[in-house]
Design a protein around this motif. Sequence first.
Motif, PDB file in Angstrom:
ATOM      1  N   GLY A   1      -1.766 -10.079  15.151  1.00 45.40           N
ATOM      2  CA  GLY A   1      -2.467  -9.739  13.921  1.00 45.40           C
ATOM      3  C   GLY A   1      -2.881  -8.277  13.955  1.00 45.40           C
ATOM      4  O   GLY A   1      -2.647  -7.571  14.944  1.00 45.40           O
ATOM      5  N   PRO A   2      -3.501  -7.782  12.888  1.00 46.65           N
ATOM      6  CA  PRO A   2      -3.845  -6.358  12.792  1.00 46.65           C
ATOM      7  C   PRO A   2      -5.070  -5.988  13.621  1.00 46.65           C
ATOM      8  O   PRO A   2      -6.041  -5.406  13.123  1.00 46.65           O
ATOM      9  CB  PRO A   2      -4.101  -6.170  11.295  1.00 46.65           C
ATOM     10  CG  PRO A   2      -4.610  -7.504  10.846  1.00 46.65           C
ATOM     11  CD  PRO A   2      -3.861  -8.525  11.673  1.00 46.65           C
ATOM     12  N   LEU A   3      -5.038  -6.338  14.915  1.00 41.77           N
ATOM     13  CA  LEU A   3      -6.145  -6.011  15.806  1.00 41.77           C
ATOM     14  C   LEU A   3      -6.075  -4.561  16.268  1.00 41.77           C
ATOM     15  O   LEU A   3      -7.063  -4.012  16.755  1.00 41.77           O
ATOM     16  CB  LEU A   3      -6.136  -6.940  17.029  1.00 41.77           C
ATOM     17  CG  LEU A   3      -6.260  -8.433  16.749  1.00 41.77           C
ATOM     18  CD1 LEU A   3      -6.252  -9.214  18.057  1.00 41.77           C
ATOM     19  CD2 LEU A   3      -7.532  -8.723  15.967  1.00 41.77           C
TER      20      LEU A   3
ATOM     21  N   LEU B   1       8.570   1.324   7.603  1.00 37.58           N
ATOM     22  CA  LEU B   1       7.329   1.180   6.840  1.00 37.58           C
ATOM     23  C   LEU B   1       7.536   0.310   5.600  1.00 37.58           C
ATOM     24  O   LEU B   1       6.670  -0.505   5.250  1.00 37.58           O
ATOM     25  CB  LEU B   1       6.800   2.552   6.418  1.00 37.58           C
ATOM     26  CG  LEU B   1       6.238   3.460   7.510  1.00 37.58           C
ATOM     27  CD1 LEU B   1       6.002   4.854   6.958  1.00 37.58           C
ATOM     28  CD2 LEU B   1       4.948   2.893   8.084  1.00 37.58           C
ATOM     29  N   ALA B   2       8.654   0.492   4.941  1.00 35.47           N
ATOM     30  CA  ALA B   2       8.921  -0.221   3.697  1.00 35.47           C
ATOM     31  C   ALA B   2       9.473  -1.627   3.913  1.00 35.47           C
ATOM     32  O   ALA B   2       9.584  -2.402   2.966  1.00 35.47           O
ATOM     33  CB  ALA B   2       9.907   0.587   2.851  1.00 35.47           C
TER      34      ALA B   2
ATOM     35  N   PHE C   1       1.183  -5.956   7.799  1.00 34.97           N
ATOM     36  CA  PHE C   1      -0.236  -5.737   7.557  1.00 34.97           C
ATOM     37  C   PHE C   1      -0.544  -4.368   6.953  1.00 34.97           C
ATOM     38  O   PHE C   1      -1.707  -4.067   6.675  1.00 34.97           O
ATOM     39  CB  PHE C   1      -1.012  -5.894   8.866  1.00 34.97           C
ATOM     40  CG  PHE C   1      -0.759  -7.206   9.563  1.00 34.97           C
ATOM     41  CD1 PHE C   1      -1.259  -8.388   9.041  1.00 34.97           C
ATOM     42  CD2 PHE C   1       0.000  -7.266  10.723  1.00 34.97           C
ATOM     43  CE1 PHE C   1      -1.026  -9.605   9.673  1.00 34.97           C
ATOM     44  CE2 PHE C   1       0.243  -8.468  11.368  1.00 34.97           C
ATOM     45  CZ  PHE C   1      -0.274  -9.643  10.839  1.00 34.97           C
ATOM     46  N   ASN C   2       0.470  -3.539   6.768  1.00 35.17           N
ATOM     47  CA  ASN C   2       0.265  -2.178   6.250  1.00 35.17           C
ATOM     48  C   ASN C   2      -0.732  -1.388   7.093  1.00 35.17           C
ATOM     49  O   ASN C   2      -1.514  -0.593   6.564  1.00 35.17           O
ATOM     50  CB  ASN C   2      -0.188  -2.213   4.782  1.00 35.17           C
ATOM     51  CG  ASN C   2       0.865  -2.792   3.865  1.00 35.17           C
ATOM     52  OD1 ASN C   2       2.063  -2.695   4.144  1.00 35.17           O
ATOM     53  ND2 ASN C   2       0.436  -3.412   2.781  1.00 35.17           N
TER      54      ASN C   2
ATOM     55  N   ALA D   1       4.626   5.602   0.809  1.00 42.53           N
ATOM     56  CA  ALA D   1       3.166   5.745   0.824  1.00 42.53           C
ATOM     57  C   ALA D   1       2.434   4.451   0.495  1.00 42.53           C
ATOM     58  O   ALA D   1       1.326   4.212   0.994  1.00 42.53           O
ATOM     59  CB  ALA D   1       2.744   6.842  -0.153  1.00 42.53           C
ATOM     60  N   SER D   2       3.032   3.585  -0.308  1.00 49.57           N
ATOM     61  CA  SER D   2       2.340   2.355  -0.695  1.00 49.57           C
ATOM     62  C   SER D   2       2.141   1.411   0.489  1.00 49.57           C
ATOM     63  O   SER D   2       1.286   0.532   0.443  1.00 49.57           O
ATOM     64  CB  SER D   2       3.119   1.633  -1.796  1.00 49.57           C
ATOM     65  OG  SER D   2       4.403   1.228  -1.330  1.00 49.57           O
ATOM     66  N   ARG D   3       2.931   1.592   1.558  1.00 47.87           N
ATOM     67  CA  ARG D   3       2.834   0.728   2.739  1.00 47.87           C
ATOM     68  C   ARG D   3       2.261   1.468   3.946  1.00 47.87           C
ATOM     69  O   ARG D   3       2.219   0.910   5.048  1.00 47.87           O
ATOM     70  CB  ARG D   3       4.227   0.196   3.107  1.00 47.87           C
ATOM     71  CG  ARG D   3       4.979  -0.480   1.979  1.00 47.87           C
ATOM     72  CD  ARG D   3       4.362  -1.811   1.597  1.00 47.87           C
ATOM     73  NE  ARG D   3       4.252  -2.714   2.737  1.00 47.87           N
ATOM     74  CZ  ARG D   3       5.266  -3.427   3.232  1.00 47.87           C
ATOM     75  NH1 ARG D   3       6.477  -3.320   2.686  1.00 47.87           N
ATOM     76  NH2 ARG D   3       5.076  -4.236   4.253  1.00 47.87           N
ATOM     77  N   LEU D   4       1.818   2.697   3.758  1.00 44.88           N
ATOM     78  CA  LEU D   4       1.409   3.578   4.843  1.00 44.88           C
ATOM     79  C   LEU D   4      -0.102   3.516   5.040  1.00 44.88           C
ATOM     80  O   LEU D   4      -0.873   3.637   4.091  1.00 44.88           O
ATOM     81  CB  LEU D   4       1.839   5.010   4.501  1.00 44.88           C
ATOM     82  CG  LEU D   4       1.659   6.109   5.531  1.00 44.88           C
ATOM     83  CD1 LEU D   4       2.433   5.820   6.815  1.00 44.88           C
ATOM     84  CD2 LEU D   4       2.116   7.446   4.929  1.00 44.88           C
TER      85      LEU D   4
END
Length: 221
Positions: free
Chosen positions: A41-43, A70-71, A77-78, A103-106
């Motif tokens: 997870g995004p830990l 990235l895309a 989790f972006n 950029a939308s996923r960054l």
Amino acid sequence: MHPSEVLFQGKRQPLLLAACDHYAGSEKLMRKSIALQQELGPLFDITFDCEDGASAGNEEAHALMIAGLLASDENQFNRIGVRVHDVDSPFFVRDVEIICSAASRLAYIAVPKVAGVQDAMLAIDLINLHARRAGRDNLPVHILIETHGALRDAYAIAALPQVECLSFGIMDFVSAHYGAIPAAAMRTPGQFTHPLVVRAKLEVAAACHAHGKVPSHNVTT
């Protein structure tokens, strides 16, 4: 009455980031990092590296590969950022253009080796130009404090609204002292005891706390 009810809390709550920012330079290590982030997870955040990750002559292809990751659906989790080349590099502008296409996923862009607040502002202006073309406003920016000028301007850099983190870069900072700080200061215990390094980390931390930003300890092995 609880202390939180009477003690001054300030007008702005400080930003929060994951406790660990994991750097990955090669595609193999990037995919390995993504797999671990998917598992746990995004830990922790991941920073893909254009600056030290790309082989000579392969800079644009490396940045395009990063933008593709990235895309992709692998970026669940972006929470992946990218360190681009420094503002004086011939690859900086193209890095920003390519990376901001996703950029939308960054999560953020990290900018190394700024010489001071003017470099940071220049970088942010270019990032905004390309991020807005991709439909993203106020993309977070992390500034690496690695030079004498950046340390001098740490408070001014931390005050820039789009900056969310100042990250100390010990290797280039030590190198900038031309032997006045020994190489042992890049390792433990020297990185926590040498007066010039401790002073730099204190300045970075104080600047961030003054503006509700996140101070980040240097990249370590």
